[in-house]
Scaffold this motif. Structure first.
Motif, PDB file in Angstrom:
ATOM      1  N   SER A 125       0.846  -1.184   0.000  1.00  0.00           N
ATOM      2  CA  SER A 125       0.000   0.000   0.000  1.00  0.00           C
ATOM      3  C   SER A 125       0.883   1.236   0.000  1.00  0.00           C
ATOM      4  CB  SER A 125      -0.915  -0.001   1.224  1.00  0.00           C
ATOM      5  OG  SER A 125      -1.737  -1.158   1.194  1.00  0.00           O
ATOM      6  N   LEU A 126       0.640   2.120  -0.942  1.00  0.00           N
ATOM      7  CA  LEU A 126       1.555   3.227  -1.194  1.00  0.00           C
ATOM      8  C   LEU A 126       1.759   4.132   0.012  1.00  0.00           C
ATOM      9  CD1 LEU A 126       0.502   4.281  -4.786  1.00  0.00           C
ATOM     10  CD2 LEU A 126       2.084   2.507  -4.054  1.00  0.00           C
ATOM     11  N   ALA A 127       0.738   4.326   0.821  1.00  0.00           N
ATOM     12  CA  ALA A 127       0.854   5.253   1.949  1.00  0.00           C
ATOM     13  C   ALA A 127       1.762   4.737   3.055  1.00  0.00           C
ATOM     14  CB  ALA A 127      -0.530   5.542   2.524  1.00  0.00           C
ATOM     15  N   TYR A 128       2.163   3.467   2.976  1.00  0.00           N
ATOM     16  CA  TYR A 128       2.928   2.854   4.073  1.00  0.00           C
ATOM     17  C   TYR A 128       4.220   2.172   3.612  1.00  0.00           C
ATOM     18  CZ  TYR A 128      -1.783   3.282   5.984  1.00  0.00           C
ATOM     19  OH  TYR A 128      -3.011   3.756   6.359  1.00  0.00           O
ATOM     20  N   ILE A 129       4.394   1.946   2.311  1.00  0.00           N
ATOM     21  CA  ILE A 129       5.449   1.055   1.831  1.00  0.00           C
ATOM     22  C   ILE A 129       6.851   1.496   2.217  1.00  0.00           C
ATOM     23  CG2 ILE A 129       4.172   0.050  -0.088  1.00  0.00           C
ATOM     24  CD1 ILE A 129       5.485   2.046  -1.924  1.00  0.00           C
ATOM     25  N   THR A 145      11.205  -5.424   6.137  1.00  0.00           N
ATOM     26  CA  THR A 145      10.190  -4.658   5.414  1.00  0.00           C
ATOM     27  C   THR A 145       8.900  -4.633   6.232  1.00  0.00           C
ATOM     28  OG1 THR A 145      11.158  -5.353   3.306  1.00  0.00           O
ATOM     29  CG2 THR A 145       8.911  -4.469   3.251  1.00  0.00           C
ATOM     30  N   ASP A 146       8.543  -5.785   6.795  1.00  0.00           N
ATOM     31  CA  ASP A 146       7.367  -5.838   7.669  1.00  0.00           C
ATOM     32  C   ASP A 146       7.543  -4.948   8.892  1.00  0.00           C
ATOM     33  OD1 ASP A 146       5.881  -7.483   6.093  1.00  0.00           O
ATOM     34  OD2 ASP A 146       6.113  -9.293   7.301  1.00  0.00           O
ATOM     35  N   ILE A 147       8.765  -4.866   9.419  1.00  0.00           N
ATOM     36  CA  ILE A 147       9.021  -4.006  10.588  1.00  0.00           C
ATOM     37  C   ILE A 147       8.775  -2.546  10.216  1.00  0.00           C
ATOM     38  CG2 ILE A 147      10.848  -3.135  12.110  1.00  0.00           C
ATOM     39  CD1 ILE A 147      11.952  -6.002  12.192  1.00  0.00           C
ATOM     40  N   PHE A 148       9.187  -2.148   9.007  1.00  0.00           N
ATOM     41  CA  PHE A 148       8.908  -0.779   8.545  1.00  0.00           C
ATOM     42  C   PHE A 148       7.401  -0.544   8.479  1.00  0.00           C
ATOM     43  CE2 PHE A 148       8.128   2.583   5.551  1.00  0.00           C
ATOM     44  CZ  PHE A 148       9.182   3.475   5.717  1.00  0.00           C
ATOM     45  N   LEU A 149       6.657  -1.529   7.963  1.00  0.00           N
ATOM     46  CA  LEU A 149       5.212  -1.384   7.839  1.00  0.00           C
ATOM     47  C   LEU A 149       4.543  -1.318   9.213  1.00  0.00           C
ATOM     48  CD1 LEU A 149       4.606  -3.911   4.911  1.00  0.00           C
ATOM     49  CD2 LEU A 149       4.816  -1.428   4.773  1.00  0.00           C
ATOM     50  N   LEU A 150       5.076  -2.054  10.176  1.00  0.00           N
ATOM     51  CA  LEU A 150       4.563  -1.955  11.548  1.00  0.00           C
ATOM     52  C   LEU A 150       4.817  -0.547  12.092  1.00  0.00           C
ATOM     53  CD1 LEU A 150       5.686  -5.414  12.984  1.00  0.00           C
ATOM     54  CD2 LEU A 150       3.330  -4.620  12.734  1.00  0.00           C
ATOM     55  N   GLY A 151       5.985   0.001  11.791  1.00  0.00           N
ATOM     56  CA  GLY A 151       6.277   1.373  12.204  1.00  0.00           C
ATOM     57  C   GLY A 151       5.304   2.359  11.586  1.00  0.00           C
ATOM     58  N   GLY A 152       4.953   2.128  10.302  1.00  0.00           N
ATOM     59  CA  GLY A 152       3.980   2.988   9.640  1.00  0.00           C
ATOM     60  C   GLY A 152       2.607   2.892  10.270  1.00  0.00           C
ATOM     61  N   THR A 153       2.253   1.691  10.721  1.00  0.00           N
ATOM     62  CA  THR A 153       0.969   1.502  11.414  1.00  0.00           C
ATOM     63  C   THR A 153       0.963   2.244  12.740  1.00  0.00           C
ATOM     64  OG1 THR A 153       0.655  -0.664  10.381  1.00  0.00           O
ATOM     65  CG2 THR A 153      -0.575  -0.237  12.408  1.00  0.00           C
ATOM     66  N   LEU A 154       2.060   2.148  13.489  1.00  0.00           N
ATOM     67  CA  LEU A 154       2.162   2.864  14.762  1.00  0.00           C
ATOM     68  C   LEU A 154       2.156   4.373  14.519  1.00  0.00           C
ATOM     69  CD1 LEU A 154       2.447   2.407  17.809  1.00  0.00           C
ATOM     70  CD2 LEU A 154       4.933   2.438  17.516  1.00  0.00           C
ATOM     71  N   TYR A 155       2.767   4.791  13.426  1.00  0.00           N
ATOM     72  CA  TYR A 155       2.769   6.206  13.024  1.00  0.00           C
ATOM     73  C   TYR A 155       1.337   6.714  12.907  1.00  0.00           C
ATOM     74  CZ  TYR A 155       4.027  10.285  10.085  1.00  0.00           C
ATOM     75  OH  TYR A 155       4.189  11.557   9.576  1.00  0.00           O
ATOM     76  N   GLN A 156       0.473   5.952  12.221  1.00  0.00           N
ATOM     77  CA  GLN A 156      -0.901   6.400  12.032  1.00  0.00           C
ATOM     78  C   GLN A 156      -1.710   6.324  13.321  1.00  0.00           C
ATOM     79  OE1 GLN A 156      -2.797   4.941   8.529  1.00  0.00           O
ATOM     80  NE2 GLN A 156      -4.765   5.866   8.997  1.00  0.00           N
ATOM     81  N   VAL A 193       7.720   7.008  22.301  1.00  0.00           N
ATOM     82  CA  VAL A 193       6.977   6.371  21.198  1.00  0.00           C
ATOM     83  C   VAL A 193       7.523   6.857  19.863  1.00  0.00           C
ATOM     84  CG1 VAL A 193       4.726   6.211  20.070  1.00  0.00           C
ATOM     85  CG2 VAL A 193       4.888   5.988  22.549  1.00  0.00           C
ATOM     86  N   GLU A 194       7.817   8.139  19.769  1.00  0.00           N
ATOM     87  CA  GLU A 194       8.372   8.658  18.512  1.00  0.00           C
ATOM     88  C   GLU A 194       9.698   7.979  18.181  1.00  0.00           C
ATOM     89  OE1 GLU A 194       7.943  12.830  16.815  1.00  0.00           O
ATOM     90  OE2 GLU A 194       9.895  12.953  17.827  1.00  0.00           O
ATOM     91  N   ARG A 195      10.510   7.743  19.194  1.00  0.00           N
ATOM     92  CA  ARG A 195      11.784   7.055  18.950  1.00  0.00           C
ATOM     93  C   ARG A 195      11.548   5.641  18.423  1.00  0.00           C
ATOM     94  NH1 ARG A 195      13.457   9.933  23.664  1.00  0.00           N
ATOM     95  NH2 ARG A 195      12.846   8.211  25.016  1.00  0.00           N
ATOM     96  N   ILE A 196      10.530   4.969  18.956  1.00  0.00           N
ATOM     97  CA  ILE A 196      10.207   3.621  18.485  1.00  0.00           C
ATOM     98  C   ILE A 196       9.774   3.659  17.016  1.00  0.00           C
ATOM     99  CG2 ILE A 196       8.585   1.696  18.738  1.00  0.00           C
ATOM    100  CD1 ILE A 196       8.558   2.303  21.769  1.00  0.00           C
ATOM    101  N   ILE A 197       8.913   4.618  16.677  1.00  0.00           N
ATOM    102  CA  ILE A 197       8.427   4.746  15.295  1.00  0.00           C
ATOM    103  C   ILE A 197       9.586   5.014  14.349  1.00  0.00           C
ATOM    104  CG2 ILE A 197       7.027   6.155  13.737  1.00  0.00           C
ATOM    105  CD1 ILE A 197       5.134   6.672  16.131  1.00  0.00           C
ATOM    106  N   LEU A 198      10.442   5.965  14.691  1.00  0.00           N
ATOM    107  CA  LEU A 198      11.560   6.327  13.823  1.00  0.00           C
ATOM    108  C   LEU A 198      12.556   5.189  13.683  1.00  0.00           C
ATOM    109  CD1 LEU A 198      12.176  10.024  14.973  1.00  0.00           C
ATOM    110  CD2 LEU A 198      10.855   9.199  13.007  1.00  0.00           C
ATOM    111  N   HIS A 199      12.727   4.416  14.738  1.00  0.00           N
ATOM    112  CA  HIS A 199      13.626   3.251  14.685  1.00  0.00           C
ATOM    113  C   HIS A 199      13.054   2.195  13.726  1.00  0.00           C
ATOM    114  CE1 HIS A 199      16.233   0.230  17.192  1.00  0.00           C
ATOM    115  NE2 HIS A 199      16.544   0.239  15.910  1.00  0.00           N
ATOM    116  N   ALA A 200      11.780   1.921  13.837  1.00  0.00           N
ATOM    117  CA  ALA A 200      11.146   0.915  12.962  1.00  0.00           C
ATOM    118  C   ALA A 200      11.119   1.389  11.515  1.00  0.00           C
ATOM    119  CB  ALA A 200       9.732   0.622  13.446  1.00  0.00           C
TER     120      ALA A 200
END
Length: 585
Positions: free
Chosen positions: A238-242, A258-269, A310-317
């Protein structure tokens, strides 16, 4: 572990055949009995379609009633338009098989795979969730819907996120990656269920996949794009999260991280209420994703007041390069759980005797928990250093500045070698954010009031406290002498006298005890066997007036501008007052 194949015994099969041959018509009769018991008196197969839930390029999902098991379930059917495309039919079947092999509480269970009777359309059935996508929950929280805000606190949303992480970690342990993790693919049930859905892009990490990047079939995919939609015809995800590697179209580069990045994108939202990428068109979004140009969460939605941890967790993922991301889902889970448990602090700090732990006027925000040792809280008032309190092991200091906005109002100095645990400002705020919004506001309001009131000391603390203490002792014994027989000595238990003075003045017992000890040393009162008496009330009254005069006590009924004393009395009283000043009461 040894794997064995289970087969029916040849003897069992032969025995069954012999029974059926010996009983003509038995097989047909048993079939009728079985169908009657299963209530299979229908003409259109096992499932009755009730409603259409969703429609996408790779499947249509229906609510169906299973007549055999007598339950409502979900059925995903391949769209007729792509039935002629063998790769997509194969992908549809592979999705059901991969999902079925991942038996986890947070992965949607697959019940059956088959072909719809009277057609060539493959389908599979799965658990029907009585709930809604996480995207809807986030949307309603962002709108500050009272019911959603009350039910979906940040703590609960992080619990939901952890369940998704556990599902992904389980899939990874079986060599499967999802590749399309996003809030829209997470179903949240009414009774705490959380299921990661839509495994249509899932693949085994070591499997060949030559379709990670495909040519667009027509220009409409570029013109009529939806950043949150899975662009299977262009890019798997999905383009908004890839993740950046998904945009580059290198199948070998797409892996568990790659899945870890997508989990970070989910936490971002979850925390910003917005997806990481948005743009005017698909090309714009792709370019942002390729360069990993998403706005830092705290800037994307400043009103959300996202905890720094939480922001540090998101940026790390969501690090641009995989080597900078979490090494595994478990590492991500550990950090989120640590945040929820509040197991973070600024460490341990040692202070030597006389060293300042906190300085008045400082803008620092740390809160200190005394592990061992002692310290005093003091403040300069009218040029005089006033001790407000003494603290020891287990006590907390500095919490008001940690919550409020003002500078430190007092100094804290170690009176012994002291060890402290430091609670950072970020941790304090993070823990407060876990409270319901109304409770959080109450805590901040109370903190502000305490901070304001802490600027106003007890009136007796603003001046020298010697006279109020001496005067209170005089009043206690003078009153007793009025009621007693002449020449009758008056004595009270020392403990009771200290409690009486402390209660009447609202001061600390330690200060009262220090004053009494000095007066006893100088002979103005006598302490025998913890019984306190005043041998000469006349001398004590004279000393009381001396203190009123020399300390410029101009309030009250009695105003003394000067006092006549013998040289001996004046010298004696001056020495007593000097000693009292030395003990800093």
């Amino acid at each position: 572990m040894k794997s064995e194949r289970l087969e029916l015994s040849t003897n069992d099969v032969k025995l069954a055949d012999q029974i059926l041959e010996s009983m003509p018509g038995f097989s047909e009769k048993m079939l009728q009995i079985t169908q009657r018991l299963l209530n299979r008196e229908r003409q259109h197969g096992r499932y009755i379609v009730r409603d259409q839930l969703a429609r996408g390029g790779m499947g249509v999902i229906y609510t169906v009633y299973d007549q055999d098991l007598r339950r409502t379930t979900a059925m995903k059917v391949l769209p007729p338009q792509i039935l002629h495309q063998e790769p997509k039919v194969s992908s549809f079947i592979e999705e059901s098989r991969i999902t079925a092999q991942l038996e986890h509480p947070n992965i949607v269970p697959i019940h059956e795979i088959g072909v719809i009777e009277g057609s060539s359309l493959p389908y599979y059935t799965m658990k029907l969730i009585d709930g809604e996508p996480l995207t809807n929950v986030i949307r309603m929280v962002a709108r500050e819907d009272p019911d959603y805000v009350r039910h979906y606190t940040r703590h609960r949303l992080l619990d939901i996120f952890l369940k998704v992480c556990n599902a992904v970690a389980y899939a990874h342990s079986h060599g499967v990656i999802h590749r399309d993790i996003k809030p829209e693919n997470i179903m949240v049930g009414k009774f705490g269920e959380v299921l990661l859905m839509d495994w249509g892009l899932a693949k085994y990490v070591d499997a060949d996949d030559n379709t990670a990047f495909e040519e667009a079939q027509d220009s409409s995919q570029i013109i009529e794009h939806n950043p949150s939609r899975t662009e299977d015809g262009v890019i798997k995800g999905s383009l908004a999260y890839i993740a950046p590697e998904q945009v580059l179209g290198e199948p070998s580069a797409i892996d568990k991280k790659t899945d870890i990045f997508l989990l970070g994108g989910t936490l971002y939202q979850i925390f910003t209420h917005l997806p990481p990428y948005e743009g005017e068109n698909m090309i714009d979004v792709l370019q942002r994703a390729e360069r990993c140009q998403y706005e830092v969460p705290s800037k994307r939605n400043p009103r959300a007041q996202i905890p720094k941890a939480v922001e540090r967790i998101i940026l790390h993922a969501m690090a641009p390069t995989k080597d900078k991301r979490y090494a595994s889902c478990q590492d991500l889970i550990d950090d989120v759980e640590a945040f929820l448990a509040g197991r973070r602090s600024g460490g341990i700090r040692q202070f030597r005797v006389g060293q300042e732990i906190i300085k008045a006027g400082d803008k620092s925000k740390e809160t200190f928990v005394i592990i061992s040792g002692k310290a005093k809280i003091h403040r300069s008032v009218n040029g005089r250093n006033m001790t407000i309190a003494e603290i020891g092991a287990g006590e907390i200091v500095g919490e008001m500045a940690g919550i409020g906005q003002g500078a430190r109002t007092a100094t804290v100095t170690a009176t012994e070698d002291t060890e402290t645990l430091i609670i950072t400002y970020e941790l304090m705020l993070d823990e407060l954010r876990k409270l319901p919004p109304w409770m959080e506001k109450i805590v901040f309001s109370l903190a502000d009031r305490v901070r304001i009131n802490s600027g106003y000391l007890h009136p007796l603390l603003l001046e020298n406290r010697i006279f109020p203490l001496v005067n209170q002792l005089f009043l206690i014994y003078a009153g007793a002498h009025v009621q007693a027989e002449p020449d009758t000595p008056i004595s009270y238990p020392l403990k009771d006298v200290v409690n009486e003075v402390t209660m009447n003045l609202g001061l600390d017992m330690a200060s009262t005890t220090k004053v009494i000890d000095i007066l006893a040393e100088e002979g103005l009162c006598v302490n025998v066997a913890e019984q306190l008496s005043i041998p000469s009330l006349q001398d004590f009254a004279l000393f009381n007036d001396y203190c009123r005069c020399k300390m410029d006590i101009n309030t009250g009924v009695k105003k003394i501008k000067e006092i006549q004393l013998t040289k001996e009395k004046d010298s004696c009283f001056r020495q007593i007052v000097r000693h009292l000043h030395e003990i800093d009461v």
